[in-house]
Design an enzyme around this catalytic site. Sequence first.
Site, PDB file in Angstrom:
ATOM      1  CE  LYS A   1      29.339  37.684  43.913  1.00 53.84           C
ATOM      2  NZ  LYS A   1      29.083  36.643  43.598  1.00 53.84           N
ATOM      3  CB  THR A   2      30.633  38.386  48.835  1.00 54.77           C
ATOM      4  OG1 THR A   2      30.799  37.659  47.700  1.00 54.77           O
ATOM      5  CG2 THR A   2      30.269  37.487  49.995  1.00 54.77           C
TER       6      THR A   2
ATOM      7  CG  ASP B   1      25.742  35.337  45.447  1.00 61.39           C
ATOM      8  OD1 ASP B   1      26.162  36.284  44.993  1.00 61.39           O
ATOM      9  OD2 ASP B   1      26.702  34.639  46.273  1.00 61.39           O
ATOM     10  CD  GLU B   2      28.198  33.996  41.543  1.00 60.67           C
ATOM     11  OE1 GLU B   2      27.731  34.652  40.397  1.00 60.67           O
ATOM     12  OE2 GLU B   2      28.977  33.639  41.858  1.00 60.67           O
TER      13      GLU B   2
ATOM     14  CD  GLN C   1      32.145  37.200  36.896  1.00 62.88           C
ATOM     15  OE1 GLN C   1      33.131  36.283  37.372  1.00 62.88           O
ATOM     16  NE2 GLN C   1      32.217  38.369  37.709  1.00 62.88           N
TER      17      GLN C   1
ATOM     18  NE  ARG D   1      37.964  34.864  37.950  1.00 61.59           N
ATOM     19  CZ  ARG D   1      37.169  35.592  38.630  1.00 61.59           C
ATOM     20  NH1 ARG D   1      36.788  35.322  39.865  1.00 61.59           N
ATOM     21  NH2 ARG D   1      36.105  36.489  37.991  1.00 61.59           N
TER      22      ARG D   1
END
Length: 794
Positions: free
Chosen positions: A51-52, A235-236, A266, A618
């Site tokens: 994503k980043t 973002d997010e 998430q 994770r």
Amino acid sequence: MMSHESPSEAPTAPHSNVHPRLLDNLNPEQLRAITLGHESALVLAGAGSGKTRVLTTRIAFLIQSGQATPGSILAVTFTNKAAKEMLTRLSAMMPINTRGMWVGTFHGLCNRLLRAHHRDANLPQTFQILDSADQQSAIKRLMKTLNIDDEKFKPKEMAWFINGAKDQGLRANMVEAKDEFTRRQVEFYQAYDEQCQREGVVDFAELLLRCQELLAKNPALLEHYRSRFKFILVDEFQDTNRLQYQWIQLLAGKDTAVFGVGDDDQSIYAFRGAEAANMRDFQRDFARGNVIKLEQNYRSQGNILDAANAVIANNKDRLGKNLWTDEGKGEPIRIYAASTDADEAQFVIDEVCALHREGKNLSAMALLYRSNAQSRVLEHTLFRAGVAYRVYGGLRFFERMEVKHALAYLRLAGNPADDGAFSRVVNFPPRGIGARSVEQVQAFAVRYGVSLYEAALNGIAQNTITGRSAAAIGTFLRVIEGLKSSGDARLSLAELVDEALEKSGMKSHYTAEREGADRLENLAELVTACAQFEETYEGEDSPLVGFLTHASLEAGDHEAAVNDDALQLMTVHAAKGLEFDHVFLGGLEEGLFPHENSLSDFAGVEEERRLMYVAITRARKRLYLSYAGQRMLHGQTRYGIVSRFLDEIPAPLCKFIVMPEKQAAYGGSGGGYSWGNNQAGARGSYGSAHNERRSVSGGGAGSYTGFNQTIPKDENAVEYGREGAPDVSRANFETAKKDALPFGIGQNVNHAKFGDGVVLAFEGRGTDARVQVKFRREGTKWLALQYAKLTVLA
DNA sequence: TCAGAGGTAATTTTT
DNA sequence: TTACCTCTGA
């Protein structure tokens, strides 16, 4: 499937200057997202899907292809860490300076806008920002002056009410009060805003709301920014609240392409106002079907992803997405059923040590848990085992008491109207100004409608404030006056702080104190931080204002020094966005995870499940899941049952870990396993080499099996799949306990007096058995099962 | 002003 | 259990 290794032929603008390697090694979806033209889109980016990278590469692409200038881009994140990361990656990708770009947090960007247009926003140029603790004390202070009963109106709840309203974009006069209680809260909200305005301070939510209002009320200003920002990247997105969404909507003009990146699966911050539903609205309002899913995962191995997918598939409210990898299945998920929390901790730490002995770094392993209280047992066991570890969370640098005290002196010097700062340090270090003296000052301030600082100044001058305290207050005022003139004399920040520490008496106070050494050290660090800040500071405000803003907006890192190799302990929430080779997730019991406070409604359970999803994803290589039949919670022993989330993981993905002794005890018996505890057995010889199994089957309330567990010695102690291994499923547990407890968690029941409710938890057994029921009308109660006449409802 | 008693509540958290 | 808060008495 197109290999993500193949070089991509991207549609780039003519005459573009796109670096030949910029678009290397991207999968088709990533590539599509990055090279989109001037159009809005929603990117559904699964965990570990790059994503980043997509976000930063898109920015680089837009600039290099000539579609955007740095100045026409606005990129907004939630945390400073994410913003910093974005900038770092960008400057690694491009030689250009990132200074012209607006990259930052919602709060940081709003702060920037408000400072630039403080007049239009009706704020003093030097307005200060209240953090949550500051806000809380401001509320307490106001409750006192307004004589509000803090039994009935808890400051915490009041803060929650105000922030909740602001997060929705609502001023006090816009909140609908259906009842008397809410009406009083609204009234207080109004008074609170007025106090903040008088004192020249804004809280976090206010930064956003005020900024939104600034833009909404100034068409010319709005137009200016709308035509400037051709590209907005968020973002997010699933973490945005209503107000943030409105802010984006406002700032996006007709010619603005909004690029939203997020993952509804998430979304774990509903409790602080986040509305994942904003993603749906975003599809409707901006993306209009322009949705790109990033589902290829580059982090975890297959079994881990399969487990995550299986768990999240139980959620109804989803946009829909399935993670996959071409990296292979990897190891099975390891599951351990512990007898007690201590046993669980011992198992986990033994595994950690074993991995460490194999040469794995401690920092590549993480212990995750649902709530902070769970870290205690782990820490205790780690300490005994001598394992280096680090717990995330807790106080950050700028939240420390001594640092806040020091900053309060600076704030007061910069803005004497700041009553919060005044109250904090007027008698710190203690200089004999007691409550009575402060009351005198307060009375004066209220009577003349001035700040506490002014009241103190004038009160003494007019001899309204007299007696012993007058002298002490005078001393305090002179300290502030001294700081003010030092500030005016352009003393460096570090010198200014140093003067504050010296003149206020803080230094000598902590020097005299027995345990003041740490505090002095922190204060010395504050001076260093000031020096460093001033060196690199480029903002337009004075360094003092800049630094105070920095302190409020970036309370400092939780992170340890990067170099030391320590095991990482944190909540699942704190782990979001991070990854580890080896992850241990403990406390998988009903009532703990999912947490009992979330069990009573559907949305709550779904959010808990997303949390579980975050936890699972994770892990890169190995994931351990564990639960304990008995756990100490709030000073009481609680008996748990295995989390529903564990049951949602398909058994073939799992490996159920059994101790050698237990294997002998159970081997071939073909089931009949139940867990939970036999108290005598559990309390007995923990850690003993001899395993003792007590079975009291068929004994009604006593039909529990207890056992002690020892430490796994080798891999052979582990069995694969469910075959031959004890059945730790919830269904099996339910059968075993049925005759003891007629209720399952979540069971709807009726009580003759209290009415309908839902079972949240139970503990004890036989005549001691108690159930916790949340009644629709009467609230939550613990009832003795023996006496409470509960009827089971459908 | 401060230490100690006593009461109470106890997810998750960034800005 | 424990951490945090308020109240009380010296």
